[in-house]
Motif scaffolding. Structure first.
Motif, PDB file in Angstrom:
ATOM      1  N   VAL A  45       0.771  -0.955   0.392  1.00  0.00           N
ATOM      2  CA  VAL A  45       0.586  -0.221  -0.271  1.00  0.00           C
ATOM      3  C   VAL A  45       1.007   1.486   0.301  1.00  0.00           C
ATOM      4  CG1 VAL A  45      -1.079   1.455   1.476  1.00  0.00           C
ATOM      5  CG2 VAL A  45      -1.960  -1.239   1.196  1.00  0.00           C
ATOM      6  N   ALA A  46       2.384   0.972   1.085  1.00  0.00           N
ATOM      7  CA  ALA A  46       3.133   2.551   1.622  1.00  0.00           C
ATOM      8  C   ALA A  46       3.902   2.762  -0.113  1.00  0.00           C
ATOM      9  CB  ALA A  46       3.987   2.293   1.854  1.00  0.00           C
ATOM     10  N   ALA A  47       3.905   1.240  -1.089  1.00  0.00           N
ATOM     11  CA  ALA A  47       4.596   1.488  -1.593  1.00  0.00           C
ATOM     12  C   ALA A  47       3.695   2.762  -3.365  1.00  0.00           C
ATOM     13  CB  ALA A  47       5.621   0.589  -2.668  1.00  0.00           C
ATOM     14  N   LEU A  48       2.482   1.506  -3.029  1.00  0.00           N
ATOM     15  CA  LEU A  48       1.701   2.051  -4.499  1.00  0.00           C
ATOM     16  C   LEU A  48       1.514   3.912  -4.133  1.00  0.00           C
ATOM     17  CD1 LEU A  48      -0.546  -1.174  -4.858  1.00  0.00           C
ATOM     18  CD2 LEU A  48       0.818  -0.127  -6.788  1.00  0.00           C
ATOM     19  N   GLU A  49       0.926   4.007  -3.187  1.00  0.00           N
ATOM     20  CA  GLU A  49       0.879   5.570  -2.636  1.00  0.00           C
ATOM     21  C   GLU A  49       1.978   6.128  -3.012  1.00  0.00           C
ATOM     22  OE1 GLU A  49      -0.865   8.874  -1.401  1.00  0.00           O
ATOM     23  OE2 GLU A  49      -1.807   7.469  -2.263  1.00  0.00           O
ATOM     24  N   LYS A  50       2.866   5.948  -2.564  1.00  0.00           N
ATOM     25  CA  LYS A  50       4.082   6.797  -3.374  1.00  0.00           C
ATOM     26  C   LYS A  50       4.401   7.221  -4.608  1.00  0.00           C
ATOM     27  CE  LYS A  50       8.695   8.674  -2.570  1.00  0.00           C
ATOM     28  NZ  LYS A  50       8.926   9.838  -1.336  1.00  0.00           N
ATOM     29  N   GLU A  51       4.164   5.700  -6.091  1.00  0.00           N
ATOM     30  CA  GLU A  51       4.009   5.641  -7.085  1.00  0.00           C
ATOM     31  C   GLU A  51       3.077   7.003  -7.416  1.00  0.00           C
ATOM     32  OE1 GLU A  51       3.808   2.837 -10.019  1.00  0.00           O
ATOM     33  OE2 GLU A  51       2.036   2.521  -9.135  1.00  0.00           O
ATOM     34  N   ARG A  52       1.842   7.331  -6.961  1.00  0.00           N
ATOM     35  CA  ARG A  52       0.705   7.788  -6.944  1.00  0.00           C
ATOM     36  C   ARG A  52       1.286   9.353  -7.050  1.00  0.00           C
ATOM     37  NH1 ARG A  52      -3.455  10.650  -5.206  1.00  0.00           N
ATOM     38  NH2 ARG A  52      -2.760  10.088  -2.484  1.00  0.00           N
ATOM     39  N   LEU A  53       1.910   9.567  -6.484  1.00  0.00           N
ATOM     40  CA  LEU A  53       2.505  10.593  -5.610  1.00  0.00           C
ATOM     41  C   LEU A  53       2.971  10.865  -6.775  1.00  0.00           C
ATOM     42  CD1 LEU A  53       1.739  11.074  -1.292  1.00  0.00           C
ATOM     43  CD2 LEU A  53       0.275  12.195  -3.485  1.00  0.00           C
ATOM     44  N   THR A  54       4.353  10.106  -7.010  1.00  0.00           N
ATOM     45  CA  THR A  54       5.897  10.323  -7.674  1.00  0.00           C
ATOM     46  C   THR A  54       5.426  10.768  -9.347  1.00  0.00           C
ATOM     47  OG1 THR A  54       6.582   8.844  -7.784  1.00  0.00           O
ATOM     48  CG2 THR A  54       6.979  10.283  -5.908  1.00  0.00           C
ATOM     49  N   GLU A  55       4.350   9.279  -9.381  1.00  0.00           N
ATOM     50  CA  GLU A  55       4.016   9.161 -10.976  1.00  0.00           C
ATOM     51  C   GLU A  55       5.304   8.377 -11.781  1.00  0.00           C
ATOM     52  OE1 GLU A  55       2.802  12.952 -12.699  1.00  0.00           O
ATOM     53  OE2 GLU A  55       0.923  12.200 -12.439  1.00  0.00           O
ATOM     54  N   CYS A  56       5.884   7.827 -10.811  1.00  0.00           N
ATOM     55  CA  CYS A  56       7.332   7.244 -11.814  1.00  0.00           C
ATOM     56  C   CYS A  56       7.454   6.360 -10.760  1.00  0.00           C
ATOM     57  CB  CYS A  56       8.220   7.809 -11.380  1.00  0.00           C
ATOM     58  SG  CYS A  56       9.219   8.665  -9.040  1.00  0.00           S
ATOM     59  N   PRO A  57       8.344   5.244 -10.864  1.00  0.00           N
ATOM     60  CA  PRO A  57       8.204   3.584 -10.050  1.00  0.00           C
ATOM     61  C   PRO A  57       8.781   3.374  -8.725  1.00  0.00           C
ATOM     62  CG  PRO A  57       8.957   2.897 -12.240  1.00  0.00           C
ATOM     63  CD  PRO A  57       8.949   4.872 -12.133  1.00  0.00           C
ATOM     64  N   CYS A  58       7.933   2.951  -8.158  1.00  0.00           N
ATOM     65  CA  CYS A  58       8.452   2.940  -6.633  1.00  0.00           C
ATOM     66  C   CYS A  58       8.693   1.987  -6.234  1.00  0.00           C
ATOM     67  CB  CYS A  58       8.072   4.558  -5.779  1.00  0.00           C
ATOM     68  SG  CYS A  58       7.502   6.137  -5.865  1.00  0.00           S
ATOM     69  N   ALA A  59       9.370   2.623  -4.269  1.00  0.00           N
ATOM     70  CA  ALA A  59       9.313   0.822  -3.469  1.00  0.00           C
ATOM     71  C   ALA A  59       9.517   1.365  -2.180  1.00  0.00           C
ATOM     72  CB  ALA A  59      10.455   0.322  -4.041  1.00  0.00           C
ATOM     73  N   ALA A  60       9.104  -0.087  -1.564  1.00  0.00           N
ATOM     74  CA  ALA A  60       8.419   0.321  -0.107  1.00  0.00           C
ATOM     75  C   ALA A  60       9.473  -0.608   0.701  1.00  0.00           C
ATOM     76  CB  ALA A  60       7.463   0.704   0.379  1.00  0.00           C
ATOM     77  N   ASP A  77      10.705  -3.165  13.062  1.00  0.00           N
ATOM     78  CA  ASP A  77      10.254  -2.223  13.876  1.00  0.00           C
ATOM     79  C   ASP A  77       8.950  -1.780  13.177  1.00  0.00           C
ATOM     80  OD1 ASP A  77      10.664  -0.033  12.425  1.00  0.00           O
ATOM     81  OD2 ASP A  77      12.415   0.306  14.157  1.00  0.00           O
ATOM     82  N   GLY A  78       8.130  -1.592  12.051  1.00  0.00           N
ATOM     83  CA  GLY A  78       7.267  -1.377  11.604  1.00  0.00           C
ATOM     84  C   GLY A  78       6.514  -0.286  10.829  1.00  0.00           C
ATOM     85  N   ARG A  79       8.402   0.537  11.311  1.00  0.00           N
ATOM     86  CA  ARG A  79       8.496   1.814  10.390  1.00  0.00           C
ATOM     87  C   ARG A  79       8.424   1.157   8.863  1.00  0.00           C
ATOM     88  NH1 ARG A  79      13.404   4.753  12.819  1.00  0.00           N
ATOM     89  NH2 ARG A  79      14.201   2.418  12.974  1.00  0.00           N
ATOM     90  N   ILE A  80       7.988   2.437   7.836  1.00  0.00           N
ATOM     91  CA  ILE A  80       8.073   1.543   6.899  1.00  0.00           C
ATOM     92  C   ILE A  80       9.415   3.040   5.897  1.00  0.00           C
ATOM     93  CG2 ILE A  80       6.342   2.117   4.218  1.00  0.00           C
ATOM     94  CD1 ILE A  80       4.569   0.737   6.166  1.00  0.00           C
ATOM     95  N   VAL A  81       9.726   2.167   4.893  1.00  0.00           N
ATOM     96  CA  VAL A  81      10.612   3.780   4.835  1.00  0.00           C
ATOM     97  C   VAL A  81      10.306   3.642   2.699  1.00  0.00           C
ATOM     98  CG1 VAL A  81      13.002   4.346   3.800  1.00  0.00           C
ATOM     99  CG2 VAL A  81      11.997   3.400   6.157  1.00  0.00           C
ATOM    100  N   THR A  82      10.461   4.668   1.836  1.00  0.00           N
ATOM    101  CA  THR A  82      10.091   4.417   0.246  1.00  0.00           C
ATOM    102  C   THR A  82      11.590   4.826  -0.134  1.00  0.00           C
ATOM    103  OG1 THR A  82       8.830   6.723   0.596  1.00  0.00           O
ATOM    104  CG2 THR A  82       8.035   4.374   0.903  1.00  0.00           C
ATOM    105  N   GLY A  83      11.334   4.718  -1.236  1.00  0.00           N
ATOM    106  CA  GLY A  83      12.214   5.344  -2.545  1.00  0.00           C
ATOM    107  C   GLY A  83      12.218   5.490  -3.616  1.00  0.00           C
ATOM    108  N   LYS A  84      12.127   6.015  -4.326  1.00  0.00           N
ATOM    109  CA  LYS A  84      11.891   6.654  -5.725  1.00  0.00           C
ATOM    110  C   LYS A  84      13.000   6.070  -7.169  1.00  0.00           C
ATOM    111  CE  LYS A  84      11.452  11.095  -5.937  1.00  0.00           C
ATOM    112  NZ  LYS A  84      12.358  11.551  -7.008  1.00  0.00           N
ATOM    113  N   THR A  85      11.692   6.683  -8.345  1.00  0.00           N
ATOM    114  CA  THR A  85      13.466   5.846  -9.770  1.00  0.00           C
ATOM    115  C   THR A  85      13.766   7.608  -9.211  1.00  0.00           C
ATOM    116  OG1 THR A  85      12.058   4.051 -10.175  1.00  0.00           O
ATOM    117  CG2 THR A  85      13.288   5.698 -11.616  1.00  0.00           C
TER     118      THR A  85
END
Length: 489
Positions: free
Chosen positions: A346-361, A366-374
Motif C-alpha cells: 500500500v505504501a509503495a503504490l501510494e508513493k507511486e501515485r504521488l510521484t508518478e514514477c516507479p517506487c519501492a517501500a 520494528d514496523g516503520r515504513i521507508v520508501t524510495g522512488k526512481t
C-alpha cells in the motif's frame, strides 16, 4: 515488531525424540521419507515466526551418528533437465549440491537411487559421474500398474526387480531435490528387500505441512495450500484417522488418496500394516511448539498474500495457468484478507501515485515504513535501500551516503562498455558503491553497519524487479513482492 510464535528449541528436542521413538517401534531400521526442504526452509520460518530455516538439519544433527542419507532422483527428471525454480539449477546438479552440504555438516551420505530408470542416456551419464566421485548408485525401475496393482508391485516382478540399496545405519533419511522423485516408492521397495533378508524395517513420513493437529482452516495450513497451489494439493480432514480414533487430523489429498494402496502394500510386505491412517505415518511435532497462535496466524496470512503476488508474476510469465492464481484468490477470500492488508505494498503504490514514477517501500522489523522512488542515478529499490539504512542509523535524510562522483563512473561503465540500457544502479551495485564510500566517509561506514538490521523486513516494488535486485534483497533477509507490471524506460 515481529512477534515470536514458535519455540524452536522445544521443537528440536521433541522432533528428535519422536523420530527415535519411531525407530525403536520397528526394531532394526526405519526408512524416514523426508518431505519439503531439509535446510533453508524459509516457508516454515515465515509462517511460524521463531522457526529457524535450518531447524530440520539441526534436529537431524542430533541423530547423525545413527543416520545415513539416501538421495532419490527420478531418471526422467534428469533426462528433461528439470529445474528447481527457487535455485535455478537442474535436479541432477542439486543432488551434487545436497551431497556436498550433507557431508560438510558431518552426515554420512550412503548412496543415490535413480528411480523410474529406463536406460535414459542422461541418467546413465549422471550415474557414471556420481560413481567417478565415489558415490554408490542404485537403479529402481518403472513398474507396470503402479500404484494400483499391489499384487504385482509387491512381488519379484515389481519391487523384486529393483536393486537392493545397502544401508548400514538404523535411521535412513530418504530425501530428494523435489517432488515426484519417488521417495515413498524407494522406501517401500527397501522394506520389501529388507523383509526378504529378515531385517525388521519400518517406514515413516516427515512432512512439516499441513500441520496435522491444527484446524483445517488454520492460516498456517491454508498458507501451505497457497504454497502448493500449482501442485493441486488440497488440505482435508483425514477420514481414516477420524474413523479409527474419532479424532480430527489434517492431511492432504495425495496422502489420503494413496493410503489404501499403501496400507495394502505394507500388509503384503510386513504381514500387517502398523498404521490405521496416513496421519499415523507422520512424525511431525511442529504443532506442539506454537507458543503464540495469533502471531503465527498473522504471519501465515501475510505469506498467503506474498504467494498471490508470486502467482500473478508466474502467470504473466506463462509458468502457471490462471487457475493457480484464482485458487490463491479463493484462499485469500476464505481468510478475509486482500493485498490491502500488505502495508508495504500500500505504501509503495501510494508513493507511486504521488510521484508518478516507479517506487519501492520497505517495512522494517520494528514496523516503520521507508520508501524510495526512481531517479536519474538510482532505481527505486536502491533508493529505498539507502533510505532504510539512513533511518536505521539515524542519519539525516539530507546527507548523501554516496557521492555522485562515485556513481557516475559506474553508470558510464554500464552503458558505454557493458551494453546496459539502464544506467541506474541495481541494489548490488549500490551496496558495492556504499562499501567503497565507507573507506573515506564515516557516515557511509555507519550506514553500512545497519545492513544486518534489515533481516526480516518486508519489501514491495510497484514494478517487476531485476533478478539481481531480487537476489540481493533476499540475501539481506527481506521478503520481496512486486506488482506484475514492467517498468517503462
Amino acid at each position: 515488531m515481529t512477534k515470536i510464535g514458535f519455540d524452536n528449541k522445544k521443537y528440536l528436542e521433541m522432533q528428535s525424540a519422536k523420530i527415535l521413538e519411531r525407530v525403536s517401534m520397528f526394531g532394526d531400521k526405519l526408512y524416514l521419507e523426508f518431505g519439503g526442504k531439509l535446510f533453508d526452509d524459509y516457508h516454515a520460518s515465515r509462517v511460524l515466526p521463531g522457526f529457524e530455516p535450518d531447524s530440520k538439519i539441526k534436529m537431524l544433527s542430533e541423530l547423525k551418528d545413527k543416520a545415513e542419507i539416501l538421495i532419490v532422483i527420478n531418471a526422467n527428471d534428469i533426462e528433461k533437465n528439470k529445474t528447481r525454480s527457487d535455485l535455478g539449477i537442474t535436479y541432477d546438479i542439486d543432488v551434487l549440491r545436497l551431497i556436498d552440504i550433507f557431508r560438510s555438516r558431518g552426515f554420512y551420505v550412503g548412496s543415490v537411487v535413480l528411480t523410474r530408470f529406463a536406460e535414459q542416456p542422461s541418467a546413465q551419464a549422471f550415474q557414471k559421474r556420481l560413481e567417478m566421485l565415489g558415490i554408490k548408485v542404485y537403479r529402481h525401475y518403472p513398474i507396470a500398474g503402479y500404484p494400483s496393482d499391489v499384487e504385482k508391485i509387491v512381488s519379484e516382478e515389481g519391487y523384486g526387480k529393483n536393486e537392493y540399496v545397502v544401508t548400514t545405519r538404523p535411521l535412513v533419511v530418504v530425501t530428494a531435490p523435489g517432488p515426484g522423485s519417488g521417495k515413498m516408492a524407494t522406501c517401500l521397495s527397501q522394506l520389501y528387500h529388507e523383509n526378504k533378508r529378515g531385517v525388521k524395517a519400518g517406514y515413516a513420513k516427515y512432512e512439516t505441512f499441513p500441520v496435522w493437529n491444527l484446524p483445517l482452516n488454520h492460516p498456517v495450513n491454508v498458507a501451505y495450500e497457497a504454497a502448493t497451489a500449482d501442485l493441486d494439493d488440497v488440505n482435508m480432514i483425514d477420514p481414516f484417522h477420524l474413523e479409527a480414533y474419532g479424532e480430527m487430523a489434517v492431511n492432504y489429498n495425495r496422502d489420503v488418496e494413496v493410503f489404501p494402496v499403501l496400507s495394502a502394500m505394507l500388509k503384503r510386505v510386513m504381514g500387517s500394516s502398523p498404521y490405521k491412517s496416513p496421519t499415523d505415518m507422520g512424525v511431525n511435532m511442529a504443532g506442539y511448539c506454537i507458543i503464540d497462535d495469533e502471531a503465527c496466524k498473522e504471519a501465515s496470512k501475510q505469506e498467503i498474500i506474498r504467494r498471490y503476488y508470486a502467482a500473478q508474476l508466474d502467470y504473466m510469465k506463462g509458468i502457471i495457468g490462471k487457475s493457480v492464481e484464482t485458487k490463491i484468490e479463493i484462499l485469500m477470500e476464505k481468510m478475509g484478507i486482500s493485498v490491502q492488508d500488505r502495508k508495504v505494498a500500500v505504501a509503495a503504490l501510494e508513493k507511486e501515485r504521488l510521484t508518478e514514477c516507479p517506487c519501492a517501500a520497505i517495512e522494517l522489523p520494528d514496523g516503520r515504513i521507508v520508501t524510495g522512488k526512481t531517479g536519474n542515478l538510482l532505481g527505486a529499490s536502491s533508493a529505498a535501500l539507502l533510505n532504510a539504512l539512513k533511518v536505521l542509523g539515524d542519519v539525516d535524510d539530507a546527507i548523501p551516503l554516496i557521492s555522485s562522483a562515485v556513481i557516475e563512473p559506474i553508470q558510464k561503465l554500464k552503458v558505454n562498455y557493458m551494453g546496459s540500457v539502464n544506467p541506474r544502479l541495481h541494489t548490488d551495485e549500490i551496496l558495492l558503491s556504499l562499501a567503497v564510500s565507507a573507506l573515506t566517509n564515516p557516515t557511509a561506514e555507519h550506514a553500512m553497519a545497519q545492513l544486518g538490521k534489515l533481516n526480516g523486513s518486508e519489501f514491495h516494488s510497484t514494478v517487476i524487479l531485476s533478478h539481481a535486485d531480487v537476489k540481493t534483497l533476499k540475501k539481506l533477509g527481506m521478503r520481496v513482492t512486486y506488482e506484475p507490471k514492467r517498468k517503462k524506460e
